[in-house]
Structures are given as C-alpha cells and as structure tokens.
Design a protein around this motif. Structure first.
Motif, mmCIF file in Angstrom:
data_model
loop_
_atom_site.group_PDB
_atom_site.id
_atom_site.type_symbol
_atom_site.label_atom_id
_atom_site.label_comp_id
_atom_site.label_asym_id
_atom_site.label_seq_id
_atom_site.Cartn_x
_atom_site.Cartn_y
_atom_site.Cartn_z
ATOM 1 N N ALA A 1 0.808 -1.217 0.000
ATOM 2 C CA ALA A 1 0.000 0.000 0.000
ATOM 3 C C ALA A 1 0.841 1.267 0.000
ATOM 4 O O ALA A 1 2.006 1.271 0.395
ATOM 5 C CB ALA A 1 -0.924 -0.004 1.212
ATOM 6 N N PHE A 2 0.219 2.362 -0.432
ATOM 7 C CA PHE A 2 0.833 3.696 -0.443
ATOM 8 C C PHE A 2 2.137 3.734 -1.230
ATOM 9 O O PHE A 2 3.095 4.406 -0.847
ATOM 10 C CB PHE A 2 1.050 4.214 0.979
ATOM 11 C CG PHE A 2 -0.214 4.580 1.697
ATOM 12 C CD1 PHE A 2 -0.921 5.718 1.327
ATOM 13 C CD2 PHE A 2 -0.703 3.782 2.716
ATOM 14 C CE1 PHE A 2 -2.097 6.052 1.999
ATOM 15 C CE2 PHE A 2 -1.878 4.109 3.378
ATOM 16 C CZ PHE A 2 -2.589 5.247 3.014
ATOM 17 N N GLY A 3 2.172 3.005 -2.328
ATOM 18 C CA GLY A 3 3.344 3.027 -3.198
ATOM 19 C C GLY A 3 4.456 2.097 -2.785
ATOM 20 O O GLY A 3 5.491 2.045 -3.454
ATOM 21 N N ALA A 4 4.270 1.346 -1.714
ATOM 22 C CA ALA A 4 5.319 0.413 -1.283
ATOM 23 C C ALA A 4 5.602 -0.631 -2.346
ATOM 24 O O ALA A 4 6.743 -1.097 -2.484
ATOM 25 C CB ALA A 4 4.922 -0.264 0.025
ATOM 26 N N GLN B 1 0.507 -2.179 -7.324
ATOM 27 C CA GLN B 1 -0.088 -3.271 -6.550
ATOM 28 C C GLN B 1 -0.498 -4.445 -7.442
ATOM 29 O O GLN B 1 -0.338 -5.609 -7.054
ATOM 30 C CB GLN B 1 -1.301 -2.771 -5.767
ATOM 31 C CG GLN B 1 -0.946 -1.815 -4.642
ATOM 32 C CD GLN B 1 -2.154 -1.445 -3.796
ATOM 33 O OE1 GLN B 1 -2.189 -1.655 -2.594
ATOM 34 N NE2 GLN B 1 -3.163 -0.865 -4.438
ATOM 35 N N LEU B 2 -1.026 -4.134 -8.630
ATOM 36 C CA LEU B 2 -1.381 -5.213 -9.554
ATOM 37 C C LEU B 2 -0.135 -5.974 -9.976
ATOM 38 O O LEU B 2 -0.126 -7.206 -10.018
ATOM 39 C CB LEU B 2 -2.117 -4.659 -10.770
ATOM 40 C CG LEU B 2 -2.488 -5.687 -11.849
ATOM 41 C CD1 LEU B 2 -3.442 -6.732 -11.301
ATOM 42 C CD2 LEU B 2 -3.082 -5.006 -13.078
ATOM 43 N N THR B 3 0.939 -5.257 -10.265
ATOM 44 C CA THR B 3 2.195 -5.898 -10.667
ATOM 45 C C THR B 3 2.718 -6.802 -9.549
ATOM 46 O O THR B 3 3.146 -7.930 -9.807
ATOM 47 C CB THR B 3 3.252 -4.833 -11.006
ATOM 48 O OG1 THR B 3 2.748 -3.992 -12.043
ATOM 49 C CG2 THR B 3 4.545 -5.477 -11.463
ATOM 50 N N ILE C 1 -4.296 -1.613 -0.717
ATOM 51 C CA ILE C 1 -5.166 -0.485 -0.396
ATOM 52 C C ILE C 1 -6.083 -0.226 -1.582
ATOM 53 O O ILE C 1 -5.639 -0.222 -2.736
ATOM 54 C CB ILE C 1 -4.349 0.777 -0.046
ATOM 55 C CG1 ILE C 1 -5.284 1.936 0.317
ATOM 56 C CG2 ILE C 1 -3.405 1.175 -1.169
ATOM 57 C CD1 ILE C 1 -4.569 3.175 0.820
ATOM 58 N N ILE C 2 -7.366 -0.058 -1.307
ATOM 59 C CA ILE C 2 -8.305 0.411 -2.322
ATOM 60 C C ILE C 2 -8.220 1.934 -2.278
ATOM 61 O O ILE C 2 -8.764 2.576 -1.376
ATOM 62 C CB ILE C 2 -9.736 -0.069 -2.053
ATOM 63 C CG1 ILE C 2 -9.785 -1.602 -2.003
ATOM 64 C CG2 ILE C 2 -10.700 0.460 -3.116
ATOM 65 C CD1 ILE C 2 -11.141 -2.173 -1.636
ATOM 66 N N GLY C 3 -7.498 2.509 -3.203
ATOM 67 C CA GLY C 3 -7.155 3.925 -3.144
ATOM 68 C C GLY C 3 -8.363 4.839 -3.214
ATOM 69 O O GLY C 3 -9.342 4.560 -3.905
ATOM 70 N N SER C 4 -8.265 5.945 -2.474
ATOM 71 C CA SER C 4 -9.332 6.949 -2.507
ATOM 72 C C SER C 4 -8.808 8.335 -2.863
ATOM 73 O O SER C 4 -9.594 9.273 -3.017
ATOM 74 C CB SER C 4 -10.048 7.018 -1.151
ATOM 75 O OG SER C 4 -9.119 7.152 -0.085
#
Length: 468
Positions: free
Chosen positions: A52-55, A122-124, A88-91
């Motif tokens: 999440a958050f670009g990690a 995240q998909l990758t 994370i489901i981004g908002s």
C-alpha cells in the motif's frame, strides 16, 4: 582475597575463599514437550505484508532480476512463505477507481482501473507474487470512502460515511460505497486476479489527519455492514468480508462489542485487527460467531533499519517477532501480517531497498519458520511444556504432516524430549534460525512411537517438520 559474611542472629563469621581458577559451566536444561493431535484449535490462513501507499513500487529501482528475487524471497513457499498480500483500495486523486464523484448517490459512476503505475504497482506485485504462490490470499482493503461519500467531503483526515448514525448528511452514500468496493474486486478479477477478502475500514478508531482515513465505531460499522455484506454475497458468494482493522486488539474488542449489541456479528467473515495500540491478551472468541481472526498490519518501527535476529534486543529483531507471532497464535489468531513488504529505510518493511541494492530483515525468517511449515489450512494442535522461556506451538497440515515451531528465549541450550500422540509420523527435519542461520537444515532423524529427543540453541528458533 577473602570475603566475610555475617549471618543474621549468629555470632560466628564465615569466611569464603574465592577461587579464580574455577569458571562456571555452561548451562543446559532439559524439558518434556507434549504434542497431541486430538486437541485442535484454529486453522492457519497465513502470513503476509502490504504494498500500500506506493510500497509495491519501491523495488522499481532494482534490476529486473533483483525485483524477482525479492518477490520470490517473500512469497515462495520454500523461502519467506508469505501467502497474504494486502492492497489499499485507493481513494486519493490518481489512486481511486472513481476519478469523478457524482453529485448524488444516484450517479452516474464511471469506474476505471487506476492505470497509473498499474494501481500504484499493486497489480504488478500481485501478479509477481502469484508466480511463487498460486494460492495467494489477496486482501483488498479501503482506508477511506471517496471524499464525496463522507461528512467532511475529503478522503483524508477522518470524517464519517454518510448514511451511518450520527453522520447528519442530506444523502445516504452507503450503497454507493458498497458498490465502489465491489467494483474494485471486479476490476482485479477482470485482470485475472482473484480477491479473497474485502474490507471497508482501516483503523476506524484513529484519525491521522494527514492521509486517507475514515472513522467508525461498532454501531456505525453495523449501519454499513448491514448494507455491504448482502451486496457482496450476491455478487461474490465466496468473497470474505472483513471487520474492521482497528489499531489494536483492545480497540477491536470494543468495536466488536458494540457491533454485537446490535446483532451484527453475522455481517462479516473474518475478524481483523492491528497490533499498534494493544496486542492480543485473550482470544476474540467470546465476541465472535466462530469467525477466524487475522492480525493484518503491524510494524511500529522508527527510521533505523533493523535487519538482525538477536543482537540488541530491539523490538524489531527477528527473535522478538517470532515471539509476537507465537503469542498471537496461542490466542487463536489464524494469520499475521507485517506492514510493508518493501520500503526504503526504517522498520516498516521486511525488505529495505537502497537504490540498486536491498537487504532482507531477519523478521522474514521468523515468518518463514512458521508459515513455510504450517501451511494455509493447517490446524493448530495441543503443544505444551512446563518451562516459561520456551515458546511452542504445533500445527497439523492437511496432508497430516506436522510442524512444531519452538522459540528459545533463554541464553542456554534446551534438550527437548518430545512425546507426540495421535500421529504416525516417524521422520523429522529440524530447521534452525539464529544469528548465523536462516531457516537452515540443522538435523534429520528417524524416530519411533511418537518419541524423539532434540536440542534447541540459545536465543534461536527451530522448527521441527515431521512427516512419514
């Protein structure tokens, strides 16, 4: 040199002669460990981490080969053996699947996959993890609803979902938020990724002010879960719904108690909590309707990277994490997740990325010592000893093999006399983790009639894997 000791109430002095030539002998103790397959507890779901958050993008600075090596180290069942990945489901702008919010809950809702960096990589990460773990348990979790669904009009900095008690909004956005969450699952499944669990909350008892967040108590969670749960089951009958990722075990108990007072304990499938504000002291079972529990996020470390197993006693050394997980498992927790999989600096990740190089924390080998051998679907079985500085669990896999992870917190060796009841396994391999070994084969032996004897080194973890 002499020292004189005066005994209270006695008139005679006793002289003690110090002898510097005598050195203390190394300590070694013996204990009996009893394991019984007839007494069973929770079923293992697994261990995990988050991108999440670009990690999930943090490894992009590495070579392609090193990127694959890191993912393999984390998720290959013969290495780190993680099986849970939390998205994370981004908002926020650029991360959300709803780039433009409608004026009312009537819509229209134009959903689209966040193609920028492939959903923040995240998909990758999920696609790569699936190469090493085809049964990956993907947890899609929202930190907040879109801002226009909330009392504040902002996706960051708290606020409440419009439509729950106390929100005092002119419109009810609960069904819209449920559809928003379900749509994220659909977008992933269209890309060949199965989502295993869906969550609407992250730390609903905590308002960080600076990033995506939404508040809720147990009564407000009831108001939304009563909408979300039936909608999810109509669309994806096998998709688990979580509740509710509170900041600590005590905070989660408070939320569950409130939820239960309204009859809402059948509106979720898996109980989820974090380990920040309070760790688990007692099982959650008295507040549940037989749902399993997963600790879905923890790593409260600072900016100092801690890669070691047991050097300083730091809370984020591998040995300490092995004990944290043990304590959770003994309280019937079925899964344990770290915060980030990879990051640059600090103890918030299992892998530290520094430009074109990386380093793996010994915490990953604590995970491996459990999850490589107690695979998803394994059942915890009875395992007891009468000494306090040994931490022991036992797990029976679906194929009847048995894993016995043992953590020795003492500064001396223990000899274990193991008595195993209810199994015909007769072959054992011991895997050692300490300052010099990372889940390394240490010994292999045959035993009879459920009895064997083995040693565990000081400040070490050793997993005994028993098969036929």
């Amino acid at each position: 040199m002499k020292y004189s000791l005066m005994l209270a109430g006695a008139a005679t002095a006793i002289s003690v002669q110090a002898n510097p030539s005598i050195s203390p002998q190394p300590l070694s103790f013996r204990t009996t460990l009893t394991v019984n397959t007839a007494k069973r507890y929770q079923t293992m779901i697994g261990g995990g981490c988050s991108g999440a958050f670009g990690a999930a993008c943090q490894t992009n600075s590495l070579s392609t080969a090193d990127q694959q090596t890191v993912v393999k180290a984390l998720f290959d069942e013969n290495l780190g053996a993680l099986s849970i990945l939390r998205n994370i489901i981004g908002s926020s702008t650029g991360a959300t699947i709803l780039s433009e919010c409608p004026a009312t809950p009537a819509g229209p809702f134009n959903y689209s996959f966040p193609t920028s960096s492939n959903d923040s990589c995240q998909l990758t990460l999920a696609q790569n993890a699936l190469q090493y773990n085809p049964d990956l348990f993907l947890y899609a979790d929202a930190w907040s609803a879109p801002g226009c669904f909330k009392t504040t009009g902002q996706e960051a900095g708290g606020g409440y979902l419009c439509g729950v008690r106390g929100s005092n909004c002119t419109e009810d956005w609960r069904e819209a938020y449920a559809n928003y969450l379900i749509e994220y699952v659909k977008l992933y499944e269209q890309r060949g990724i199965k989502v295993s669990m869906l969550g609407a909350y992250n730390e609903p008892d905590f308002n960080p002010f600076t990033y995506s967040a939404m508040l809720s108590d147990g009564y407000q969670a009831y108001d939304f879960l009563s909408v979300l749960y039936p909608m999810v089951k109509r669309t994806f009958p096998n998709l688990a719904v979580s509740c509710c990722d509170s900041t600590g075990a005590r905070q989660q108990r408070d939320l569950l108690y409130e939820l239960g007072r309204l009859g809402g304990l059948n509106m979720f499938d898996i109980n989820t909590y974090h380990n920040y504000q309070s760790d688990i002291k007692v099982p959650f079972e008295d507040l549940l309707h037989s749902q399993p529990t997963i600790e879905t996020e923890w790593s409260d470390g600072g900016s100092t990277w801690t890669p070691t197993w047991d050097i300083s006693g730091n809370n984020f050394e591998g040995l300490q994490w092995a004990i944290y997980m043990h304590n959770a498992f003994r309280n019937n927790v079925a899964g344990w997740s770290h915060w980030w999989c990879a990051w640059s600096g600090g103890d918030a990740a299992l892998v530290n990325v520094n430009g074109d190089s990386y380093q793996i924390a010994a915490r990953l080998w604590a995970f491996s010592s459990y999850f490589r051998f107690a695979r998803p679907g394994a059942v915890r079985i009875y395992a007891e000893t009468n000494v306090e500085d040994l931490y022991i669990t036992a797990w029976m896999n679906t194929n009847s093999t048995i894993a016995i992870p043992v953590v020795n917190a003492a500064h001396y060796t223990y000899t274990l006399d193991v008595q195993l009841y209810g199994s015909k396994v007769s072959h054992a391999v011991a895997y050692l983790t300490d300052n010099e070994h990372n889940v390394t084969v240490d010994n292999e032996f045959i035993f009879k009639e459920g009895r064997f004897t083995a040693q565990i080194e000081p400040r070490a973890m050793k997993t005994f894997f028993l098969d036929f």
